[in-house]
Design an enzyme around this catalytic site. Structure first.
Site, PDB file in Angstrom:
ATOM      1  CG  ASN A   9      -1.918   1.297   1.210  1.00 40.53           C
ATOM      2  OD1 ASN A   9      -1.495   2.183   1.236  1.00 40.53           O
ATOM      3  ND2 ASN A   9      -3.205   0.838   1.654  1.00 40.53           N
ATOM      4  CD  GLU A  37      -5.914 -17.788   2.527  1.00 38.84           C
ATOM      5  OE1 GLU A  37      -6.839 -17.849   3.060  1.00 38.84           O
ATOM      6  OE2 GLU A  37      -4.883 -18.716   2.653  1.00 38.84           O
ATOM      7  CG  ASP A  66      -4.234  -5.859   8.875  1.00 40.31           C
ATOM      8  OD1 ASP A  66      -3.985  -6.071   7.623  1.00 40.31           O
ATOM      9  OD2 ASP A  66      -5.386  -5.881   9.593  1.00 40.31           O
ATOM     10  N   GLY A 157      -7.170   6.112   0.966  1.00 34.42           N
ATOM     11  CA  GLY A 157      -8.130   5.164   1.511  1.00 34.42           C
ATOM     12  C   GLY A 157      -9.469   6.090   1.926  1.00 34.42           C
ATOM     13  CE  LYS A 179      -3.799   9.480   7.745  1.00 35.05           C
ATOM     14  NZ  LYS A 179      -3.827   8.784   6.395  1.00 35.05           N
ATOM     15  CG  HIS A 184      -5.078   4.964  12.244  1.00 39.55           C
ATOM     16  ND1 HIS A 184      -5.064   5.923  11.588  1.00 39.55           N
ATOM     17  CD2 HIS A 184      -5.021   3.798  11.206  1.00 39.55           C
ATOM     18  CE1 HIS A 184      -5.104   5.870  10.240  1.00 39.55           C
ATOM     19  NE2 HIS A 184      -5.039   4.787  10.008  1.00 39.55           N
TER      20      HIS A 184
END
Ligand code: ITT
Length: 211
Positions: A9, A37, A66, A157, A179, A184
């Site tokens: 990403n 996966e 993640d 996103g 930001k 997060h």
């Protein structure tokens, strides 16, 4: 200190590199994409799976992220499915016209139409893996609400529809520094650097430093 970033990403790569640079960390981007996966049931499990897959391939200290957007009034969706929310049967599939981010946003706004409870939070879990059996996690949360329509062009996103708590601007209307200071991911990176600082004399830290 060198760290491999276990992600494809570009938004994450830009933000993590920007935040780690002042800490003296050289971020290495993987030469090839490793298919992972993401079968975990939590951000933590998926962060671990990504770190492990890239660590196994490259064998150097690896940092995985993640993350996602949790909307309590939508049963926690998009949650761990944030990147492919548009394609889930849950809530009805959304066509990809201009891009996946836009399709995700369109679906979320559709599902929240007429819903008074627009509270949401971003969550990021980082996994820093030094060896297969030697890894740590940190997490960061940023509370806010979903705007009525997309605004701004920064970030990536869901940023154009997320208004951090206490802000009228969306995340995509904030400067990169703003930001990072409240996101997060920014919080998780800060915790990671504090953790490494506190365990300065541990073997873990020495191993990270020696890369
Ligand atoms: P990798 O697995 O390669 O890291 P990914 O995009 O698939 O890339 P995730 O499974 O962690 O990563 O999904 C994260 C999604 O959550 C991301 O694609 C965005 O849709 C959303 N997201 C996470 N952090 C965000 C942020 O800071 N701003 C906006 N959206 C964000």
């Amino acid at each position: 200190m060198k760290l491999l970033l276990a992600t494809r990403n570009v938004g994450k790569i830009v933000e993590i590199s920007r935040m780690l640079k002042p800490l003296g960390v050289d971020v290495i981007q993987p030469e090839e994409e490793i298919p992972v996966e993401e079968r975990g049931k939590s951000f933590m499990e998926n962060a671990y799976l990504k770190a492990l897959a890239y660590f196994k391939r490259y064998g150097i200290p690896t940092l995985a992220d993640d993350s996602g957007l949790v909307v309590p009034s939508l049963e926690g969706y998009p949650g761990i499915y944030s990147s492919r929310f548009y394609s889930l049967d849950w809530g009805g599939r959304e066509e990809v016209e201009t891009g996946k981010d836009q399709a995700n946003i369109k679906k979320l706004l559709r599902l929240l139409e007429g819903n008074q409870d627009r509270r949401a939070y971003f969550k990021a879990v980082l996994c820093l893996m030094i060896e297969e059996e030697f890894y740590i996690f940190t997490e960061g949360i940023c509370h806010g609400e979903i705007a009525e329509s997309p605004r701004g062009s920064g970030g990536f996103g869901y940023d154009p529809i997320f208004k951090p708590l206490g802000y009228e601007k969306t995340m995509a209307e904030l400067s990169p520094e703003e930001k990072d200071s409240l996101s997060h991911r920014g919080k998780a990176i800060k915790k990671l650097s504090q953790l490494l600082e506190t365990c300065k004399h541990s073997i873990f830290y020495q191993k990270v430093r020696s890369t």
